[in-house]
Motif scaffolding. Structure first.
Motif, short mmCIF file in Angstrom:
data_model
loop_
_atom_site.label_atom_id
_atom_site.label_comp_id
_atom_site.label_asym_id
_atom_site.label_seq_id
_atom_site.Cartn_x
_atom_site.Cartn_y
_atom_site.Cartn_z
N LEU A 237 92.20 54.83 38.19
CA LEU A 237 91.32 54.09 37.49
C LEU A 237 89.96 53.75 38.43
CD1 LEU A 237 93.30 51.16 35.51
CD2 LEU A 237 92.40 53.35 34.65
N LYS B 104 84.25 52.91 35.08
CA LYS B 104 83.91 53.71 33.81
C LYS B 104 82.61 54.14 33.70
CE LYS B 104 88.33 53.75 32.05
NZ LYS B 104 89.26 54.96 32.03
N TRP B 105 82.34 55.19 33.12
CA TRP B 105 81.13 55.59 32.89
C TRP B 105 80.33 54.59 32.05
CZ3 TRP B 105 77.32 58.29 35.12
CH2 TRP B 105 76.21 58.83 34.57
N LYS C 213 77.51 53.42 39.89
CA LYS C 213 78.27 54.67 39.48
C LYS C 213 78.03 55.74 40.36
CE LYS C 213 77.70 53.18 34.57
NZ LYS C 213 77.07 53.62 33.22
N GLN D 1 88.29 62.06 34.00
CA GLN D 1 89.19 61.24 33.15
C GLN D 1 88.57 59.73 32.94
OE1 GLN D 1 92.62 61.38 35.71
NE2 GLN D 1 93.33 63.06 34.90
N ASN D 2 87.66 59.49 33.82
CA ASN D 2 86.80 58.16 33.55
C ASN D 2 85.70 58.13 32.87
OD1 ASN D 2 88.36 55.82 35.53
ND2 ASN D 2 88.82 57.78 36.35
N TYR E 149 83.09 60.46 33.26
CA TYR E 149 81.73 60.74 33.98
C TYR E 149 81.40 62.19 33.48
CZ TYR E 149 81.88 56.69 37.24
OH TYR E 149 81.97 55.67 37.62
#
Length: 218
Positions: free
Chosen positions: A16, A19-20, A29, A63-64, A66
């Motif tokens: 984890l 998150k974008w 970010k 996966q997050n 981006y």
């Protein structure tokens, strides 16, 4: 055989990241990705291990949420920044003294984060400071709003007699004697072991009662 080093992650690693889609300044970010890239550059001992770590960072960031263009941009900029600094010519003592004399005073200002409005406000603050005090450099720091969970308690309050890990005091009603103790069990159970009645009927028929106060163990 040469000694090789690479990135190690614990088995409990969840994958984890920030998150974008999170409502935070873009610099947060950028830092979330660039720090992993910089760590790979510093720790991986071979080019092959470093490229493998870059592939892992790409997969993890995607996966997050981006975008791949953003990830590649951060890899390029971090590599350029690192190697430009590493192989750049270091200034001599005289040049360093001149640069130190020209260094501006820093002032950091926290401002609430409201997307592009915050960026415009930060630029205006920098311009105003430059016109009023040229030797002062204002650095705006956007702060995202607090999470909703900070305004609500996630757990019900535990009654004092059901708490554990407390320091308690028992006072005798027949004299001025007191007893202070510490227990890891529930305070109600511990007071009962000291002789406190466990039911209202027993309390009313008992000539000598015990009372207690407790507070969290510091």
């Amino acid at each position: 055989m040469p000694f090789a080093t690479s990135i190690y992650r614990k088995p409990t690693f969840t994958g984890l990241l920030l998150k974008w889609s999170s409502y935070v300044p873009k610099t947060y970010k950028i830092s979330a990705i660039s720090t992993m890239i910089y760590r790979a550059i510093k720790i991986c001992s071979t080019f092959k291990l470093m490229t493998q770590e870059f592939d892992f960072i790409r997969k993890l960031a995607i996966q997050n949420g981006y975008p791949i263009n953003f990830i590649e941009s951060q890899i390029r900029s971090t590599l350029n920044r690192y190697y430009n600094y590493k192989y750049s010519q270091k200034p001599n003592s005289l040049t360093a003294a001149v640069l130190s004399a020209k260094k501006k005073e820093q002032a950091y200002v926290d401002i609430p984060y409201f997307d592009k409005t915050t960026e415009k406000l930060g630029k205006k603050l920098i311009k105003i400071a430059a016109s009023v005090r040229p030797q002062l450099h204002v650095q705006p720091i956007p702060r995202p709003p607090p999470a909703i969970s900070t305004f609500f308690s996630s757990k019900d309050k535990i009654l004092i007699y059901l708490q554990s890990g407390v320091v308690y005091e028992i006072s005798c009603q027949d004299c001025e004697a007191t007893y202070i103790g510490k227990t890891l069990r529930q305070i109600q159970r511990r007071l009962h072991e000291h002789g406190q009645p466990s039911s209202p009927e027993q309390k009313s028929n008992t000539p000598t009662q015990t009372t207690s106060t407790s507070q969290n163990d510091l």
